[in-house]
Design a protein around this motif. Structure first.
Motif: not given
Length: 55
Positions: A11, A15, A48, A51, A54-55
């Motif tokens: 991931r 990104e 990006a 993202s 976000w996690r």
């Protein structure tokens, strides 16, 4: 546990690749003088970065 680490690293690589692609697109848009392409690259960079947080 190892699989989770591999997925997390994949991931992060994805990104980073998205950010690099957005930067390249922005530079290409500036060089070509097409403002919409450059703006699209900035939008990709923004998504990006969103993202990442976000996690």
């Amino acid at each position: 546990m190892v699989q989770r680490r591999v997925l997390k690293n994949q991931r992060r690589v994805g990104e980073a690749a998205t950010i690099a692609g957005g930067i390249a697109l922005s530079i290409l848009g500036m060089q070509l003088g097409v403002q919409q392409v450059s703006f699209g690259g900035l939008c990709i960079i923004g998504l990006a970065i969103f993202s990442i947080f976000w996690r």
